[in-house]
Scaffold this motif. Structure first.
Motif, PDB file in Angstrom:
ATOM      1  N   CYS A  39     -33.360   4.318 -13.934  1.00 29.16           N
ATOM      2  CA  CYS A  39     -34.093   5.452 -14.485  1.00 29.16           C
ATOM      3  C   CYS A  39     -35.358   4.936 -15.149  1.00 29.16           C
ATOM      4  O   CYS A  39     -35.511   3.732 -15.352  1.00 29.16           O
ATOM      5  CB  CYS A  39     -33.232   6.242 -15.466  1.00 29.16           C
ATOM      6  SG  CYS A  39     -32.649   5.306 -16.881  1.00 29.16           S
ATOM      7  N   TYR A  40     -36.267   5.825 -15.470  1.00 29.09           N
ATOM      8  CA  TYR A  40     -37.528   5.396 -16.059  1.00 29.09           C
ATOM      9  C   TYR A  40     -38.085   6.433 -17.024  1.00 29.09           C
ATOM     10  O   TYR A  40     -39.224   6.871 -16.899  1.00 29.09           O
ATOM     11  CB  TYR A  40     -38.558   5.001 -14.994  1.00 29.09           C
ATOM     12  CG  TYR A  40     -38.516   5.844 -13.745  1.00 29.09           C
ATOM     13  CD1 TYR A  40     -39.341   6.939 -13.603  1.00 29.09           C
ATOM     14  CD2 TYR A  40     -37.635   5.517 -12.718  1.00 29.09           C
ATOM     15  CE1 TYR A  40     -39.298   7.709 -12.463  1.00 29.09           C
ATOM     16  CE2 TYR A  40     -37.593   6.283 -11.566  1.00 29.09           C
ATOM     17  CZ  TYR A  40     -38.424   7.384 -11.447  1.00 29.09           C
ATOM     18  OH  TYR A  40     -38.373   8.146 -10.318  1.00 29.09           O
ATOM     19  N   PRO A  41     -37.303   6.812 -18.038  1.00 31.13           N
ATOM     20  CA  PRO A  41     -37.839   7.726 -19.050  1.00 31.13           C
ATOM     21  C   PRO A  41     -38.840   7.006 -19.952  1.00 31.13           C
ATOM     22  O   PRO A  41     -38.768   5.791 -20.130  1.00 31.13           O
ATOM     23  CB  PRO A  41     -36.598   8.134 -19.850  1.00 31.13           C
ATOM     24  CG  PRO A  41     -35.697   6.951 -19.732  1.00 31.13           C
ATOM     25  CD  PRO A  41     -35.928   6.420 -18.339  1.00 31.13           C
ATOM     26  N   HIS A  74     -37.569  -3.488 -16.797  1.00 27.99           N
ATOM     27  CA  HIS A  74     -38.635  -4.149 -16.052  1.00 27.99           C
ATOM     28  C   HIS A  74     -39.869  -3.252 -16.096  1.00 27.99           C
ATOM     29  O   HIS A  74     -39.769  -2.049 -15.871  1.00 27.99           O
ATOM     30  CB  HIS A  74     -38.173  -4.359 -14.605  1.00 27.99           C
ATOM     31  CG  HIS A  74     -39.238  -4.877 -13.697  1.00 27.99           C
ATOM     32  ND1 HIS A  74     -39.734  -6.147 -13.777  1.00 27.99           N
ATOM     33  CD2 HIS A  74     -39.908  -4.274 -12.687  1.00 27.99           C
ATOM     34  CE1 HIS A  74     -40.659  -6.319 -12.848  1.00 27.99           C
ATOM     35  NE2 HIS A  74     -40.778  -5.192 -12.177  1.00 27.99           N
ATOM     36  N   ASN A  75     -41.011  -3.851 -16.396  1.00 28.62           N
ATOM     37  CA  ASN A  75     -42.273  -3.108 -16.343  1.00 28.62           C
ATOM     38  C   ASN A  75     -42.792  -3.153 -14.917  1.00 28.62           C
ATOM     39  O   ASN A  75     -42.954  -4.219 -14.354  1.00 28.62           O
ATOM     40  CB  ASN A  75     -43.294  -3.730 -17.292  1.00 28.62           C
ATOM     41  CG  ASN A  75     -43.525  -2.872 -18.505  1.00 28.62           C
ATOM     42  OD1 ASN A  75     -43.176  -1.702 -18.532  1.00 28.62           O
ATOM     43  ND2 ASN A  75     -44.111  -3.462 -19.529  1.00 28.62           N
ATOM     44  N   ASP A  76     -43.032  -2.000 -14.350  1.00 27.88           N
ATOM     45  CA  ASP A  76     -43.465  -1.899 -12.963  1.00 27.88           C
ATOM     46  C   ASP A  76     -44.756  -1.088 -12.917  1.00 27.88           C
ATOM     47  O   ASP A  76     -44.711   0.138 -12.860  1.00 27.88           O
ATOM     48  CB  ASP A  76     -42.356  -1.229 -12.147  1.00 27.88           C
ATOM     49  CG  ASP A  76     -42.640  -1.200 -10.664  1.00 27.88           C
ATOM     50  OD1 ASP A  76     -43.551  -1.900 -10.210  1.00 27.88           O
ATOM     51  OD2 ASP A  76     -41.922  -0.466  -9.952  1.00 27.88           O
ATOM     52  N   GLY A  77     -45.882  -1.787 -12.997  1.00 31.35           N
ATOM     53  CA  GLY A  77     -47.166  -1.095 -12.942  1.00 31.35           C
ATOM     54  C   GLY A  77     -47.351  -0.082 -14.058  1.00 31.35           C
ATOM     55  O   GLY A  77     -47.843   1.013 -13.823  1.00 31.35           O
ATOM     56  N   ARG A  81     -38.851   0.568 -16.129  1.00 34.97           N
ATOM     57  CA  ARG A  81     -37.649   0.979 -15.385  1.00 34.97           C
ATOM     58  C   ARG A  81     -36.431   0.327 -16.024  1.00 34.97           C
ATOM     59  O   ARG A  81     -36.494  -0.812 -16.469  1.00 34.97           O
ATOM     60  CB  ARG A  81     -37.759   0.556 -13.924  1.00 34.97           C
ATOM     61  CG  ARG A  81     -38.937   1.190 -13.230  1.00 34.97           C
ATOM     62  CD  ARG A  81     -38.912   0.932 -11.730  1.00 34.97           C
ATOM     63  NE  ARG A  81     -40.137   1.384 -11.103  1.00 34.97           N
ATOM     64  CZ  ARG A  81     -40.394   2.636 -10.779  1.00 34.97           C
ATOM     65  NH1 ARG A  81     -39.515   3.559 -11.034  1.00 34.97           N
ATOM     66  NH2 ARG A  81     -41.527   2.954 -10.200  1.00 34.97           N
ATOM     67  N   TYR A  82     -35.337   1.053 -16.029  1.00 35.03           N
ATOM     68  CA  TYR A  82     -34.090   0.570 -16.618  1.00 35.03           C
ATOM     69  C   TYR A  82     -33.007   0.544 -15.554  1.00 35.03           C
ATOM     70  O   TYR A  82     -32.803   1.530 -14.848  1.00 35.03           O
ATOM     71  CB  TYR A  82     -33.636   1.486 -17.760  1.00 35.03           C
ATOM     72  CG  TYR A  82     -34.674   1.589 -18.843  1.00 35.03           C
ATOM     73  CD1 TYR A  82     -34.753   0.625 -19.837  1.00 35.03           C
ATOM     74  CD2 TYR A  82     -35.591   2.634 -18.849  1.00 35.03           C
ATOM     75  CE1 TYR A  82     -35.717   0.714 -20.830  1.00 35.03           C
ATOM     76  CE2 TYR A  82     -36.557   2.726 -19.828  1.00 35.03           C
ATOM     77  CZ  TYR A  82     -36.614   1.763 -20.814  1.00 35.03           C
ATOM     78  OH  TYR A  82     -37.573   1.840 -21.782  1.00 35.03           O
ATOM     79  N   LEU A  83     -32.337  -0.585 -15.441  1.00 34.51           N
ATOM     80  CA  LEU A  83     -31.194  -0.730 -14.554  1.00 34.51           C
ATOM     81  C   LEU A  83     -29.956  -0.694 -15.431  1.00 34.51           C
ATOM     82  O   LEU A  83     -29.816  -1.490 -16.363  1.00 34.51           O
ATOM     83  CB  LEU A  83     -31.255  -2.060 -13.800  1.00 34.51           C
ATOM     84  CG  LEU A  83     -30.006  -2.425 -12.985  1.00 34.51           C
ATOM     85  CD1 LEU A  83     -29.806  -1.429 -11.837  1.00 34.51           C
ATOM     86  CD2 LEU A  83     -30.120  -3.846 -12.458  1.00 34.51           C
ATOM     87  N   LEU A  84     -29.062   0.240 -15.143  1.00 28.36           N
ATOM     88  CA  LEU A  84     -27.808   0.362 -15.885  1.00 28.36           C
ATOM     89  C   LEU A  84     -26.798  -0.579 -15.247  1.00 28.36           C
ATOM     90  O   LEU A  84     -26.569  -0.521 -14.038  1.00 28.36           O
ATOM     91  CB  LEU A  84     -27.325   1.810 -15.833  1.00 28.36           C
ATOM     92  CG  LEU A  84     -28.345   2.790 -16.415  1.00 28.36           C
ATOM     93  CD1 LEU A  84     -28.101   4.185 -15.903  1.00 28.36           C
ATOM     94  CD2 LEU A  84     -28.324   2.729 -17.913  1.00 28.36           C
TER      95      LEU A  84
END
Length: 135
Positions: A39-41, A74-77, A81-84
């Motif tokens: 997810c990417y809140p 992880h910062n993506d541009g 983003r968060y990986l659970l």
């Protein structure tokens, strides 16, 4: 989906080890994760929707959740983003950090065995041996 985010049973072994904001942020991210558990809140969304007081509190909670292995970020541009991750990783990490006792680890493994999931087998703790200097 059925409009809900299942919480793995092993998570109950973590509840007493997560402070209020950490628990709120983790549960919020769980409800945002899609089929790939990503997810990417924004921090603003987390503050508002999870009821966390400040961005600083969110930052501390995210760092703690990463440290114990519940999430990876992880910062993506410019988008965070968060990986659970599998909560078993957090139980193992808390044991390695001596924040979960051997008895608590055994309780977690008993639960995992009952539900026919792989048990947690922590890596042996490294023992530091002093090196003797020879003249």
């Amino acid at each position: 989906g059925g409009g809900y985010a299942p919480l793995p049973l092993i998570s109950r072994e973590l509840l007493r080890h997560l402070k209020g904001a950490e628990l709120r942020v983790w549960i919020y991210l769980l409800t945002r994760g899609g089929p790939q558990s990503i997810c990417y809140p924004t921090y603003e969304n987390i503050v508002r929707e999870a009821g966390v007081k400040t961005k600083g509190t969110v930052t501390k909670a995210i760092h703690r959740l990463e440290k114990i292995g519940l999430i990876r970020s992880h910062n993506d541009g410019g988008t965070r983003r968060y990986l659970l991750r599998d909560p078993r990783l957090a139980v193992e990490r808390l044991f390695e950090l001596s924040e979960i006792t051997k008895d608590e680890l055994e309780d977690a493994n008993d639960l995992l065995a009952k539900i026919r999931r792989p048990i947690i087998e922590p890596k042996p703790k490294a023992v530091t041996v002093p090196i003797k200097k020879t003249a």
